[in-house]
Design an enzyme around this catalytic site. Structure first.
Site, PDB file in Angstrom:
ATOM      1  N   HIS A  51      -8.964  12.571 -12.306  1.00 56.37           N
ATOM      2  CA  HIS A  51      -9.730  11.078 -11.784  1.00 56.37           C
ATOM      3  C   HIS A  51     -11.056  11.289 -12.007  1.00 56.37           C
ATOM      4  O   HIS A  51     -11.755  10.243 -12.450  1.00 56.37           O
ATOM      5  CB  HIS A  51      -9.589  11.563 -10.393  1.00 56.37           C
ATOM      6  CG  HIS A  51      -8.056  11.357  -9.706  1.00 56.37           C
ATOM      7  ND1 HIS A  51      -7.657  12.318  -8.929  1.00 56.37           N
ATOM      8  CD2 HIS A  51      -7.119  10.290 -10.047  1.00 56.37           C
ATOM      9  CE1 HIS A  51      -6.460  11.943  -8.555  1.00 56.37           C
ATOM     10  NE2 HIS A  51      -6.115  10.711  -9.147  1.00 56.37           N
TER      11      HIS A  51
ATOM     12  N   LYS B  46       2.676   7.971   4.312  1.00 61.59           N
ATOM     13  CA  LYS B  46       2.757   8.995   3.370  1.00 61.59           C
ATOM     14  C   LYS B  46       2.193  10.168   4.193  1.00 61.59           C
ATOM     15  O   LYS B  46       1.397  10.079   5.257  1.00 61.59           O
ATOM     16  CB  LYS B  46       1.764   8.721   2.402  1.00 61.59           C
ATOM     17  CG  LYS B  46       2.288   8.264   1.078  1.00 61.59           C
ATOM     18  CD  LYS B  46       1.674   8.481   0.066  1.00 61.59           C
ATOM     19  CE  LYS B  46       2.257   7.817  -1.317  1.00 61.59           C
ATOM     20  NZ  LYS B  46       1.191   7.747  -2.487  1.00 61.59           N
TER      21      LYS B  46
ATOM     22  N   SER C 110      -1.926  14.996  -9.086  1.00 64.04           N
ATOM     23  CA  SER C 110      -2.350  15.298  -7.921  1.00 64.04           C
ATOM     24  C   SER C 110      -1.059  16.242  -7.408  1.00 64.04           C
ATOM     25  O   SER C 110      -1.224  17.409  -6.782  1.00 64.04           O
ATOM     26  CB  SER C 110      -2.627  14.370  -6.721  1.00 64.04           C
ATOM     27  OG  SER C 110      -3.885  13.886  -7.157  1.00 64.04           O
TER      28      SER C 110
HETATM   29  O1  PNS Z   1      -3.106   6.882  -6.499  1.00 60.65           O
HETATM   30  P1  PNS Z   1      -1.961   5.755  -6.107  1.00 60.65           P
HETATM   31  O2  PNS Z   1      -1.143   6.342  -4.980  1.00 60.65           O
HETATM   32  O3  PNS Z   1      -1.181   5.674  -7.240  1.00 60.65           O
HETATM   33  O4  PNS Z   1      -2.504   4.461  -5.578  1.00 60.65           O
HETATM   34  C1  PNS Z   1      -2.041   3.249  -5.222  1.00 60.65           C
HETATM   35  C2  PNS Z   1      -2.797   2.180  -4.769  1.00 60.65           C
HETATM   36  C3  PNS Z   1      -3.768   2.676  -3.668  1.00 60.65           C
HETATM   37  C4  PNS Z   1      -3.854   1.837  -5.741  1.00 60.65           C
HETATM   38  C5  PNS Z   1      -1.986   1.062  -4.343  1.00 60.65           C
HETATM   39  O5  PNS Z   1      -1.173   1.492  -3.432  1.00 60.65           O
HETATM   40  C6  PNS Z   1      -2.579  -0.127  -3.563  1.00 60.65           C
HETATM   41  O6  PNS Z   1      -3.571  -0.696  -4.046  1.00 60.65           O
HETATM   42  N1  PNS Z   1      -2.390  -0.225  -2.075  1.00 60.65           N
HETATM   43  C7  PNS Z   1      -3.095  -1.119  -1.412  1.00 60.65           C
HETATM   44  C8  PNS Z   1      -2.127  -2.039  -0.810  1.00 60.65           C
HETATM   45  C9  PNS Z   1      -2.048  -3.432  -1.757  1.00 60.65           C
HETATM   46  O7  PNS Z   1      -2.994  -4.016  -2.248  1.00 60.65           O
HETATM   47  N2  PNS Z   1      -0.844  -3.687  -2.153  1.00 60.65           N
HETATM   48  C10 PNS Z   1      -0.397  -4.568  -3.262  1.00 60.65           C
HETATM   49  C11 PNS Z   1      -0.771  -3.938  -4.840  1.00 60.65           C
HETATM   50  S1  PNS Z   1       0.019  -5.088  -5.655  1.00 60.65           S
END
Ligand code: PNS
Length: 176
Positions: free
Chosen positions: A23, A47, A134
């Site tokens: 990261h 989660k 992670s």
């Molecule tokens: O580190 P991660 O868990 O892969 O991150 C995923 C993340 C946080 C980028 C994604 O789950 C997200 O953007 N969630 C927010 C909800 C949202 O906007 N969903 C539609 C995305 S297409």
């Protein structure tokens, strides 16, 4: 060298449970292109994270202490709504391998559909971090493996406190 966009803010969203050197590598690359990078931690009640959102904020703050160009925040709801609210026109995501691509591509296209003003930029970490996640860091540490080269020292210390297991000695690259 790339010229940085004046006044630009990019959001780097994720779970960051916990942050890894992969990261940090992406953040460093982002800083080469944008003025500020804001790490935005998703608050996801579905989660069960190892580190609470507050702990993850603290870990990132510590890793970037003294660097005003790296910010940290939390968000819930749609990512594009958050980005718009804070005035960011770019979302940064890291791609480690082709296996990441399909999910990231879907998300980027959905986000573009939701808000065409916000662009997703994919960045590749150094090859040495291409296998770092992670999830694997937590698993390896819990089972007694050494993760010193994979996470900032503050993360290693907090992993040790969480799991009640000692830090495995060995050569480590120093980072705050
Ligand atoms: O580190 P991660 O868990 O892969 O991150 C995923 C993340 C946080 C980028 C994604 O789950 C997200 O953007 N969630 C927010 C909800 C949202 O906007 N969903 C539609 C995305 S297409």
């Amino acid at each position: 060298m790339t010229k940085r966009r004046q006044g630009s803010l990019a959001v780097f969203p994720g779970s960051f449970d916990p942050i890894t050197n992969g990261h940090l590598d992406i953040v460093d690359r982002g800083l080469g292109v944008f003025d500020r990078v804001r790490m935005a931690i998703l608050m996801n009640p579905e989660k069960q994270p190892l580190f609470s959102v507050q702990e993850r904020v603290a870990l990132i703050r510590e890793a970037y202490r003294g660097n005003p160009r790296v910010e940290v925040d939390t968000f819930s709801g749609l990512l594009v709504d958050y980005a718009e609210r804070v005035g960011a026109s770019v979302i940064i995501r890291g791609i480690r391998a082709i296996s990441d691509f399909e999910y990231e591509f879907q998300m980027a296209l959905m986000n573009r559909r939701l808000n065409p003003q916000i662009e997703t930029v994919f960045m590749m970490p150094a090859e040495s971090y291409s296998y770092v996640s992670s999830r694997l860091v937590k698993e390896v540490f819990q089972l007694g493996g050494r993760v010193s080269d994979l996470v900032p020292p503050v993360v290693e210390r907090w992993l040790s406190e969480k799991y009640g297991t000692p830090i495995r000695a060995g050569r480590a690259r120093r980072r705050r």
